[in-house]
Scaffold this active site. Structure first.
Site, short mmCIF file in Angstrom:
data_model
loop_
_atom_site.label_atom_id
_atom_site.label_comp_id
_atom_site.label_asym_id
_atom_site.label_seq_id
_atom_site.Cartn_x
_atom_site.Cartn_y
_atom_site.Cartn_z
N THR A 176 7.36 14.48 11.27
CA THR A 176 8.30 14.58 9.83
C THR A 176 7.61 12.89 8.69
O THR A 176 6.99 12.20 8.80
CB THR A 176 9.50 14.01 10.52
OG1 THR A 176 10.11 14.42 8.83
CG2 THR A 176 10.14 13.29 11.01
N TYR A 182 16.54 8.97 12.21
CA TYR A 182 15.48 10.67 11.89
C TYR A 182 14.54 10.50 11.94
O TYR A 182 13.75 10.42 12.54
CB TYR A 182 16.13 12.14 11.17
CG TYR A 182 14.98 13.03 10.51
CD1 TYR A 182 14.90 14.10 11.89
CD2 TYR A 182 14.52 13.00 9.96
CE1 TYR A 182 14.06 14.29 11.53
CE2 TYR A 182 13.54 14.20 9.14
CZ TYR A 182 13.06 14.76 10.87
OH TYR A 182 11.85 15.83 10.63
#
Length: 327
Positions: free
Chosen positions: A120, A144
């Site tokens: 990501t 995250y």
């Protein structure tokens, strides 16, 4: 000799389902694992072997690998909601990091030579420059992003210790749906901006909340690089071909190298749909950087990735069409 399978973890989810379709279209033999916490069994083609379970269950994964020779793993299974990661960090380190470690150990023990990992842009945090390049500092600002960066570190260490290579693809904001209408974003209560905006346009929501208009951007709202999910699936096919050719492990951004603000996206959805839905301005959310735009030359050059759907209106049209199909 029977061709070996490509294991798609999270293959009943949004991106994983598009990946499974892309693999089938390329003549590959996908095999899907999904725990159906957010995915849908109905979206996996009936001729694709499907196993319901958790990639963090070593016995479960090991049995599958014993019975189905695996050439490569394309690993999507993860939790992905940034604000939720801030309030539930242990859940994210468990599902994203610890479970990936178990999956990778199974891969090493069964001689699986390649992994394409769903990473990501959140690993960059607040980048020093835009577009951000793969060798720029990784300073994630939320659990995250940290949970994903830890997996990148594990992959790099494993590739040093075993006959193993990987591609870590750092996605920017994935959006849209299969142009042929075979798959799309179906997760209940999804947090993707374009998904929420098209739901608002179709009357499935009572409008849309914008979290922060006081960022240091031209209109004050966050800027993101939106990439069509079908182009993202193609990048994984290209990464698989790259690894099969015996090339070294690689980390690539997957984005279009241009950004749109939240308010830009809302205006495009309103224009494409012809609906002027309510927009409510709220305070900032925890963990949101002001701008994230990909430098993508490495993916274009090393992987020979050539996007086909680099158009925000196309992304919105495909998302709208899928949302209408959902009813």
């Amino acid at each position: 000799m029977t061709r070996r399978h490509i294991l798609v973890t999270g293959g009943a989810g949004y991106i994983g389902s598009h990946m499974t379709l892309a693999l089938l279209g390329a003549g590959e033999r996908p095999l899907v694992i999904d725990n159906l916490s957010t995915g849908s069994r109905a979206i996996v083609p009936t001729d694709v072997p499907f196993f319901e379970g958790n990639v963090g269950d070593a016995d479960f994964v090991g049995r599958i690998m014993d019975e189905h020779p695996i050439e490569a793993i394309i690993h999507f299974a993860a939790s992905i909601v940034v604000p939720e990661s801030v309030t539930q960090p242990l859940a994210y380190y468990g599902n994203n990091t610890a479970n990936a470690r178990t999956l990778l150990e199974c891969a090493v023990n069964h001689g699986v030579p390649h992994v394409v990992f769903s990473s990501t842009a959140a690993v960059y945090g607040e980048p020093d420059r835009t577009p951000v390049e793969e060798d720029d500092p990784t300073r994630p600002i939320n659990p995250y992003g940290r949970s994903k960066l830890m997996v990148e570190w594990m992959l790099a260490d494993i590739a040093q210790a075993y006959p193993f290579s990987y591609a870590a693809l750092r996605y920017f904001n994935v959006a849209g749906a299969d142009p042929q209408g075979r798959a799309g974003q179906s997760t209940p209560n999804a947090t993707h901006l374009i998904k929420i905006a098209v739901q608002a346009a179709l009357g499935k929501r009572s409008g849309l909340d914008v979290y922060g208009t006081d960022y240091s951007t031209p209109d004050g709202s966050c800027i993101r690089d939106y990439v069509h999910v079908s182009d993202l699936a193609q990048a994984h096919l290209d990464a698989l071909d790259y690894l099969r050719a015996g090339k070294p492990s690689i980390t690539c951004n997957i984005g279009y190298a241009n950004g749109y603000s939240v308010l830009d996206v809302i205006n495009v959805v309103k224009r494409v749909s012809g609906v002027d839905f309510e927009v409510r301005i709220k305070g900032r959310r925890a963990g949101d950087p002001a701008a994230l735009i990909a430098a993508n030359q490495r993916a274009r050059t090393a992987l020979s990735w050539t996007p086909r759907y680099d158009d925000l209106e196309q992304i919105v049209r495909d998302a709208l069409a899928w949302e209408r199909r959902l009813g």
